[in-house]
Design an enzyme around this catalytic site. Structure first.
Site, mmCIF file in Angstrom:
data_model
loop_
_atom_site.group_PDB
_atom_site.id
_atom_site.type_symbol
_atom_site.label_atom_id
_atom_site.label_comp_id
_atom_site.label_asym_id
_atom_site.label_seq_id
_atom_site.Cartn_x
_atom_site.Cartn_y
_atom_site.Cartn_z
ATOM 1 N N TYR A 75 -30.782 -29.424 17.226
ATOM 2 C CA TYR A 75 -30.983 -30.197 18.452
ATOM 3 C C TYR A 75 -30.071 -29.693 19.568
ATOM 4 O O TYR A 75 -30.518 -29.494 20.703
ATOM 5 C CB TYR A 75 -30.709 -31.677 18.175
ATOM 6 C CG TYR A 75 -30.928 -32.571 19.377
ATOM 7 C CD1 TYR A 75 -32.210 -32.986 19.719
ATOM 8 C CD2 TYR A 75 -29.854 -32.997 20.152
ATOM 9 C CE1 TYR A 75 -32.416 -33.809 20.817
ATOM 10 C CE2 TYR A 75 -30.051 -33.814 21.248
ATOM 11 C CZ TYR A 75 -31.332 -34.219 21.577
ATOM 12 O OH TYR A 75 -31.537 -35.023 22.671
ATOM 13 N N LYS A 102 -31.276 -28.109 23.171
ATOM 14 C CA LYS A 102 -30.952 -28.697 24.464
ATOM 15 C C LYS A 102 -30.110 -27.744 25.319
ATOM 16 O O LYS A 102 -30.201 -27.749 26.552
ATOM 17 C CB LYS A 102 -30.252 -30.037 24.282
ATOM 18 C CG LYS A 102 -31.172 -31.137 23.756
ATOM 19 C CD LYS A 102 -32.355 -31.365 24.686
ATOM 20 C CE LYS A 102 -33.227 -32.525 24.231
ATOM 21 N NZ LYS A 102 -34.345 -32.804 25.159
#
Length: 253
Positions: A160, A164
Site C-alpha cells: 500500500y 501511494k
C-alpha cells in the site's frame, strides 16, 4: 468561492467512505456528479439521494482495474450530465500483508487499483477535458487521493505504501505533462480516517494503540478534507498544480 455550479465531476470509488463523502460534498456545492464503483446498487442509491435534494447525479458500475471500460463510462456521464471537468481519483484498496507473506496476487491488485487504474482514469479524463475545451478555460481539475503513507511507512503495508508513493510521484508527472494543456493535477494525502477499509483495525487493541501514538491521539473526520478538496476543484485551484497536500492532524510527525 466554492461554487461549483455548472461543473461536472466524476468520483471513483464512490460507493462508500471518502468517495461517497466527496460525491455529496461536490453535489452540495453545485456540481453535477458521476458516481463510479464496482458496487452498482450503492452508487445508484447515492445518486438517487443527491437527486432527491435537487442535485444532478448518475451512478454507474466501473471496475478501475479495467481501463478498457473507461471510455463507455465517461461517455455516459457526459451524455447525461455534460463535459467532465473534475475527476476525483479516489478508488483504492489496502494491500495488507507482511513482506514475507505478501502474495503476488495482493501486490498486483494493489497496484492495479491504486496506481494503474488511477493513471488511466486521469489519462481518459485529461483527454476529454482538452477535447471539450474546459482545459483551455482553466476549469480542468484532476485530484488524486494519495495518503500520508506515500511518505511514511507502517508494518504490514509495504504494498500500500509503495502504491501511494507511486500515486504521489505520478501526480507530479501528470501535472508536468498536462500543464501546457491547462489541466491542473494535484493530490491530497489524508491521515487516518475510519473507513470500510480500516474500521476493524482501529477497533482492535493494535489499532487503539496506534491512535494513542498520534500527537493528538485521535482519528480525523472525512469533513476535515472538505476545504482542500473544494479549493482544488473550484476556481481557486486554477493556479495550483503538481501539489501534494498532506492533511493528517499531525499524525505523520
Amino acid at each position: 468561492m466554492n461554487d461549483l455550479s455548472g461543473q461536472v465531476a466524476l468520483v471513483t470509488g464512490a460507493s462508500s467512505g471518502l468517495g461517497a463523502h466527496f460525491a455529496r460534498l461536490l453535489a452540495n456545492n453545485g456540481a453535477a456528479v458521476g458516481l463510479a464503483a464496482r458496487r452498482l446498487e450503492r452508487v445508484e442509491a447515492l445518486a438517487a439521494e443527491i437527486r432527491e435534494v435537487g442535485g444532478r447525479a448518475v451512478g454507474l458500475a466501473l471496475d478501475i482495474t479495467q481501463p478498457g471500460t473507461f471510455a463507455a463510462a465517461f461517455d455516459r456521464i457526459e451524455a447525461e450530465l455534460g463535459p467532465i471537468n473534475i475527476l476525483v481519483n479516489n478508488a483504492g484498496v489496502s494491500g495488507e500483508g507482511h513482506v514475507l507473506d505478501l502474495s503476488v496476487e495482493t501486490w498486483d491488485e494493489t497496484f492495479d487499483v491504486n496506481v494503474r487504474g488511477t493513471f488511466f482514469a486521469a489519462q481518459e479524463a485529461a483527454r476529454r477535458m482538452i477535447a471539450s475545451g474546459v482545459a483551455e478555460r482553466e476549469q480542468a481539475r484532476i485530484i488524486n487521493i494519495a495518503s500520508i503513507l506515500s511518505h511514511t511507512v507502517l508494518p504490514g503495508l509495504s504494498a500500500y505504501c509503495a502504491s501511494k508513493a507511486a500515486v504521489a510521484m505520478m501526480t507530479r508527472g501528470l501535472a508536468k505533462d498536462l500543464a501546457k494543456h491547462g489541466v491542473a493535477v494535484n493530490a491530497i494525502c489524508p491521515g487516518y480516517i475510519e473507513t470500510d477499509i480500516n474500521a476493524e483495525w482501529f477497533r482492535s487493541e493494535g489499532g487503539r494503540k496506534q491512535i494513542s501514538r498520534f500527537p493528538r491521539r485521535r482519528l480525523m473526520d472525512a469533513s476535515d478534507l472538505d476545504a482542500a478538496l473544494l479549493m482544488l476543484a473550484g476556481p481557486s485551484g486554477a493556479k495550483i498544480t503538481g501539489s501534494l497536500l498532506t492533511l493528517d492532524d499531525g499524525q505523520s510527525m
